[in-house]
Design an enzyme around this catalytic site. Structure first.
Site, PDB file in Angstrom:
ATOM      1  N   ARG A 109      45.208  39.851  54.260  1.00  0.00           N
ATOM      2  CA  ARG A 109      44.865  38.650  53.519  1.00  0.00           C
ATOM      3  C   ARG A 109      44.731  37.567  55.007  1.00  0.00           C
ATOM      4  O   ARG A 109      43.789  36.643  54.484  1.00  0.00           O
ATOM      5  CB  ARG A 109      45.759  38.264  52.600  1.00  0.00           C
ATOM      6  CG  ARG A 109      45.729  37.155  51.832  1.00  0.00           C
ATOM      7  CD  ARG A 109      46.755  36.618  51.265  1.00  0.00           C
ATOM      8  NE  ARG A 109      47.663  37.513  50.464  1.00  0.00           N
ATOM      9  CZ  ARG A 109      47.664  38.359  49.430  1.00  0.00           C
ATOM     10  NH1 ARG A 109      46.805  37.647  48.489  1.00  0.00           N
ATOM     11  NH2 ARG A 109      48.469  39.092  49.050  1.00  0.00           N
ATOM     12  N   ARG A 123      43.576  39.125  40.120  1.00  0.00           N
ATOM     13  CA  ARG A 123      44.852  38.494  40.725  1.00  0.00           C
ATOM     14  C   ARG A 123      45.274  37.404  39.823  1.00  0.00           C
ATOM     15  O   ARG A 123      46.493  37.507  39.594  1.00  0.00           O
ATOM     16  CB  ARG A 123      44.445  38.049  42.165  1.00  0.00           C
ATOM     17  CG  ARG A 123      44.083  39.137  43.185  1.00  0.00           C
ATOM     18  CD  ARG A 123      44.241  38.546  44.263  1.00  0.00           C
ATOM     19  NE  ARG A 123      45.688  38.601  44.898  1.00  0.00           N
ATOM     20  CZ  ARG A 123      46.309  37.383  45.064  1.00  0.00           C
ATOM     21  NH1 ARG A 123      45.579  36.183  44.943  1.00  0.00           N
ATOM     22  NH2 ARG A 123      47.623  37.344  45.529  1.00  0.00           N
ATOM     23  N   CYS A 155      36.902  41.260  27.778  1.00  0.00           N
ATOM     24  CA  CYS A 155      37.503  41.542  26.280  1.00  0.00           C
ATOM     25  C   CYS A 155      38.769  41.558  26.362  1.00  0.00           C
ATOM     26  O   CYS A 155      39.300  42.376  25.810  1.00  0.00           O
ATOM     27  CB  CYS A 155      36.914  42.523  25.540  1.00  0.00           C
ATOM     28  SG  CYS A 155      37.029  42.237  23.758  1.00  0.00           S
ATOM     29  N   GLU A 156      39.535  40.329  26.773  1.00  0.00           N
ATOM     30  CA  GLU A 156      41.127  40.204  27.098  1.00  0.00           C
ATOM     31  C   GLU A 156      41.472  38.859  27.233  1.00  0.00           C
ATOM     32  O   GLU A 156      40.784  37.995  27.695  1.00  0.00           O
ATOM     33  CB  GLU A 156      41.322  40.928  28.572  1.00  0.00           C
ATOM     34  CG  GLU A 156      41.185  42.122  28.733  1.00  0.00           C
ATOM     35  CD  GLU A 156      42.346  43.202  28.210  1.00  0.00           C
ATOM     36  OE1 GLU A 156      43.488  42.561  28.018  1.00  0.00           O
ATOM     37  OE2 GLU A 156      41.976  44.128  28.062  1.00  0.00           O
TER      38      GLU A 156
END
Ligand SMILES: Cc1ncc(COP(=O)(O)O)c(C=O)c1O
Ligand SMILES: N[C@@H](CCCC[NH3+])C(=O)O
Length: 428
Positions: free
Chosen positions: A281, A318, A349-350
């Site tokens: 990262r 994330r 679709c959440e």
């Protein structure tokens, strides 16, 4: 001169038009600068040290080329990552293979290609590496991954060094494992590895683990006459959120860790091992920006205003998975007053597909605007999925005013190309 948001001399709104959205854009210069900082502040200052870029953060052929050119090594965690690295002609001897459940086939691939190190994660793996190496007529250099029982202050899902972690060999088993390993003819035990977790922002976490591991090294030398040549202290170096917290220099983590390793080795009368780090990262996180096009806008009286974009959890899991927070700007409306607070919703679709909550934006935000979400360079593209059959976005590198497409956008046909119908008449 346009007022649009710019990255390394490239107008991001123009890039969105040229390549479409969602789009991952990376500053090549920033990735290179991070690699150089590691060279200057760590590698050049500590003899025999190594830095392996943790490719799980973001891996493409172009990324391998940058890491190769900058002289760093590569940490891979699967046959797929290893395959990609080899396809990019990355030198195998600069690759380290990880994995808490490596498949035999992956171990064979690693031994055959001659990777620099295999980091062993469980006891049975050593026998497989020994056997495979014997068949290939080789001796494979390995490190043992130790669970140092240090709990990093980070999200639970990305802690890895605590007791009970699925990663690494339990501390108390190490003397038995070392004894067994040094009796084998086709593996060469070079030393130890630990990795405490990800997005760690306090160097003292590493010191705790250094204390544990150097004590172990001392016990092994006294008890078994085994001398540790190499110590890999993993990655996990955190980045800032671009608002209050800034990214710390690599030396913030590595200087105290090196000092402590030296001091402890002196105390225990141990030769100084060569030390390795595995940043992921820290190298790519801040170099990446994701561009989206604004679509549906819903003002819900008494609730919030949803601004929906043409991506979401499929290109950046994330926020949904770790509650990660991001900063964003409307790239074509820079410099205007931000007098509206919105919730940026993805198009999956959440209900949990929310990218950013409480984002201040210009009051005239409207469909067609380009939203740029910052610091998405690590674990966005690499964790992307095709949920809801969304094709994965393209990846573009920018450098000194030039843009280059390094990963093409997936097409709808890409999504069905590996499928077969159950009736021959099916047209795919
Ligand atoms: C073994 C190992 N090394 C390095 C890393 C890189 O972590 P980060 O991207 O947080 O630096 C990881 C991921 O957490 C890892 O599992
Ligand atoms: N995927 C995690 C990091 C895990 C690193 C691998 N152990 C993240 O997005 O923060």
């Amino acid at each position: 001169m346009s007022n649009n948001l710019n990255l390394d001399g490239c107008d991001l709104v123009k890039l969105a038009l040229k390549y479409g959205t969602p789009l991952y854009v990376f500053s090549q210069g920033m990735i290179e600068r991070r690699c150089r900082e590691i060279k200057e502040q760590f590698l050049n200052r500590h003899e025999g040290s190594h830095a392996y870029y943790a490719s799980k953060a973001f891996l493409t052929l172009a990324m391998c080329q940058i890491i190769e050119k900058e002289g760093l090594g590569l940490d891979v965690v699967s046959g797929g990552e290893l395959h990609l690295a080899l396809k990019a002609s990355f030198p195998a001897e600069r690759i380290v293979l990880h994995g808490n459940n490596k498949l035999r086939q992956e171990i064979e691939m690693a031994v055959e290609s001659g990777v620099g190190r295999i980091v062993v994660d469980w006891e049975g793996e050593i026998d497989i590496i020994d056997e495979v190496s014997k068949i290939k007529g080789q001796k494979t250099p390995i490190l043992l991954r130790v669970t140092p029982e240090v709990k990093a202050m980070t999200h639970k899902y990305i802690q890895t060094g605590h007791r009970g972690s699925k990663f690494g060999i339990p501390l108390e088993r190490i003397p038995y494992v070392v004894k067994k390993t040094i009796s084998l003819s086709n593996v060469e035990l070079k030393g130890f590895h630990f990795h405490l977790g990800s997005q760690i922002d306090d160097y003292r976490t590493y010191l705790e683990a250094v204390d544990v591991i150097t004590k172990l090294m001392s016990d092994l030398r006294e008890g078994l006459g085994y001398t540790t040549e190499e110590l890999d202290i993993g990655g996990g170096f955190g980045i800032g959120n671009g608002e209050g917290s800034l990214t710390k220099p690599i030396s913030y983590f590595t200087d105290p860790a090196m000092e402590r390793i030296k001091a402890r080795c002196l105390t225990f009368g141990l030769p100084l091992p060569s030390v390795a780090i595995e940043p992921g990262r820290w190298i790519t996180g801040e170099a990446g920006i994701t561009l989206y096009t604004v679509g549906a806008i819903k003002e819900i009286p008494g609730s919030c205003t949803y601004v929906s974009v043409d991506g979401g959890m499929a290109d950046n899991i994330r926020p949904a998975l770790y509650g990660a927070r991001y900063r964003a700007e409307v790239a074509n409306k820079m410099g205007r007053d931000k007098d509206k607070i919105v919730t940026v919703a993805g198009r999956c679709c959440e209900s949990g597909d929310i990218l950013i909550e409480d984002l201040p934006v210009p009051g005239d935000i409207e469909p067609g605007d380009i939203l740029a979400v910052f610091n998405t360079g690590a674990y966005s593209y690499s964790m992307a999925s095709n949920y809801n059959m969304l094709p994965k976005p393209a990846v573009v590198f920018v450098d000194k005013g030039e843009d280059i497409l390094v990963v093409e956008r997936e097409t709808y046909d890409d999504l069905v190309v590996k499928q077969r119908g159950i009736r021959s008449a099916l047209r795919v």
